[in-house]
Design a protein around this motif. Structure first.
Motif, short mmCIF file in Angstrom:
data_model
loop_
_atom_site.label_atom_id
_atom_site.label_comp_id
_atom_site.label_asym_id
_atom_site.label_seq_id
_atom_site.Cartn_x
_atom_site.Cartn_y
_atom_site.Cartn_z
N THR A 1 -0.93 9.16 13.18
CA THR A 1 -1.95 9.85 13.95
C THR A 1 -2.92 8.91 14.62
N LEU A 2 -2.85 7.63 14.26
CA LEU A 2 -3.80 6.68 14.82
C LEU A 2 -3.15 5.35 15.09
N GLY A 3 -3.80 4.59 15.93
CA GLY A 3 -3.42 3.20 16.08
C GLY A 3 -2.16 2.98 16.88
N ASN B 1 2.69 5.52 7.03
CA ASN B 1 1.99 5.71 8.29
C ASN B 1 2.20 7.15 8.76
N THR B 2 1.11 7.82 8.93
CA THR B 2 1.21 9.22 9.34
C THR B 2 1.31 9.35 10.86
N MET C 1 0.85 -1.21 0.00
CA MET C 1 0.00 0.00 0.00
C MET C 1 0.88 1.25 0.00
N GLN D 1 1.25 3.92 0.95
CA GLN D 1 0.87 5.03 1.81
C GLN D 1 1.59 4.90 3.14
N ARG E 1 -5.87 11.85 9.33
CA ARG E 1 -5.05 10.95 8.55
C ARG E 1 -4.60 11.66 7.27
N PRO E 2 -3.74 12.61 7.42
CA PRO E 2 -3.32 13.41 6.26
C PRO E 2 -2.76 12.51 5.16
N GLY E 3 -3.14 12.78 3.94
CA GLY E 3 -2.65 11.99 2.83
C GLY E 3 -3.52 10.80 2.49
N MET E 4 -4.66 10.72 3.14
CA MET E 4 -5.55 9.59 2.84
C MET E 4 -6.15 9.76 1.45
N PHE F 1 -10.31 1.54 10.65
CA PHE F 1 -9.75 2.87 10.84
C PHE F 1 -8.85 2.98 12.06
N MET F 2 -9.40 2.66 13.20
CA MET F 2 -8.68 2.88 14.45
C MET F 2 -7.40 2.04 14.51
N ASP F 3 -7.51 0.83 13.95
CA ASP F 3 -6.43 -0.11 14.11
C ASP F 3 -5.52 -0.12 12.90
N THR G 1 -2.66 1.36 10.56
CA THR G 1 -1.52 2.27 10.60
C THR G 1 -0.96 2.52 9.21
N GLY G 2 -1.66 2.07 8.17
CA GLY G 2 -1.22 2.39 6.81
C GLY G 2 -0.86 1.14 6.05
N ARG G 3 -0.07 0.27 6.68
CA ARG G 3 0.13 -1.04 6.06
C ARG G 3 -1.23 -1.72 6.08
N GLU H 1 -10.24 5.59 0.64
CA GLU H 1 -10.10 5.32 2.08
C GLU H 1 -11.11 6.15 2.87
#
Lengths: 177, 177
Positions: free
Chosen positions: A8-10, A5-6, A1, A3, B71-74, B169-171, B173-175, B78
DNA sequence: ACAAATATGTCAGCCATGTTGACTTATTTT
DNA sequence: AAAATAAGTCAACATGGCTGACATATTTGT
């Protein structure tokens, strides 16, 4: 992916002491709490929404059904006050519910201008069916939580509301504040 | 007040052991909890609603602004997934936010089909202003509660959500899962 | 290289539910 | 008798969901 990891979450588990700040310069756990209100509310109303759809009703019908069920004999203006909507908005859904015999109107004996609202047997049944999955959701969640959770959750949620709203309905036993 | 007490509300203090039943044949405290979800959510979003109105925006704009800020850059897809709405619904509000320069689009370098969404300075400012009263509400409520309340509240609210929503969403981290 | 899949955007129209403003009717209060 | 109250109605408008049908650019897979 493609993208990154920013961050901000998780990552709650990386800082056990909370209170670090998100990109907003605000305590991260509070920003997450704001999101939880959104997600929890959305999921919480999703089950009744499905049932309502099969009856050709919407959330507005649910609210009317619920509050009339909870306070049998309430007047139209009391209902308007609790729901905080205009009488034109209410009239559309109330009309449906009355026409389809979920709600019964009775003219007040003392003041014949007032119409008392009541659920029919059909209305009570739908009310029960709509609330059942929500109660179920609470029970499942409570089973995963330590004792005393519900009381504390309720107290905190009450703090989040506007006092006026609470007093107008929750604290009203018919006599007056 | 020509209205007698129906006894369905406002008598919590008479039975300290809970678990008696309301007119629904369901535990009263759980029926009250259902109502608390409604009242708390409604009041909770009322402050940002007021601010939004002054900008000609609605709640839908708020959500977009919020999640892009978090989540900047989403990517657009998404965002659609988190909000669980259709792209036609999103496009209306996203268009507004882009046109009025609250949100910036950047084409992804690796995959030029994807547009990354970001808040402008103006966007960040509005985001902060919208969330401030909600954070404030939490802080005021927490000040009235014992320590550990927030963590327990969050855990319980998380239980109330659909797992899928959380994980997505919450869980994340981008990967990817 | 070309076909298929993917990400985004757009047009058009429908539905639910909120809003305001202007009135009507019945009934009670002053 | 006049004014206030409770309820209901009509018309018009806004927001923000939805579906279906397509268009365009770009990447992926054969």
């Amino acid at each position: 992916m493609s993208q990154e990891n920013t961050g901000t979450l998780g990552e709650k588990h990386e800082n056990p002491h909370l209170s670090d700040t998100s990109s907003l310069g605000l305590p991260r756990e509070l920003v997450e709490a704001v999101e939880l209100m959104f997600f929890a509310y959305r999921d919480f109303v999703s089950d009744p929404d499905t049932i309502l759809e099969s009856h050709g009703f919407g959330r507005a019908h649910h609210r009317v059904l619920h509050f009339v069920g909870r306070r049998p004999g309430m007047s139209v203006s009391e209902l308007l006050h609790i729901l905080s909507i205009t009488k034109q908005s209410l009239s559309r859904v109330l009309k449906d519910l009355i026409e389809e015999k979920y709600i019964i109107q009775e003219t007040d004996e003392q003041d014949r201008r007032i119409k008392r609202l009541l659920l029919s047997a059909k209305g009570h049944e739908l009310h029960r069916n709509l609330i059942a999955p929500q109660i179920q959701r609470f029970q499942v969640s409570l089973a995963k939580s330590e004792s005393g959770t519900l009381e504390k959750w309720q107290e905190f949620m009450r703090h989040l509301t506007n006092m006026e709203t609470k007093i107008d309905f929750m604290d009203d036993t018919g006599r007056e504040k």
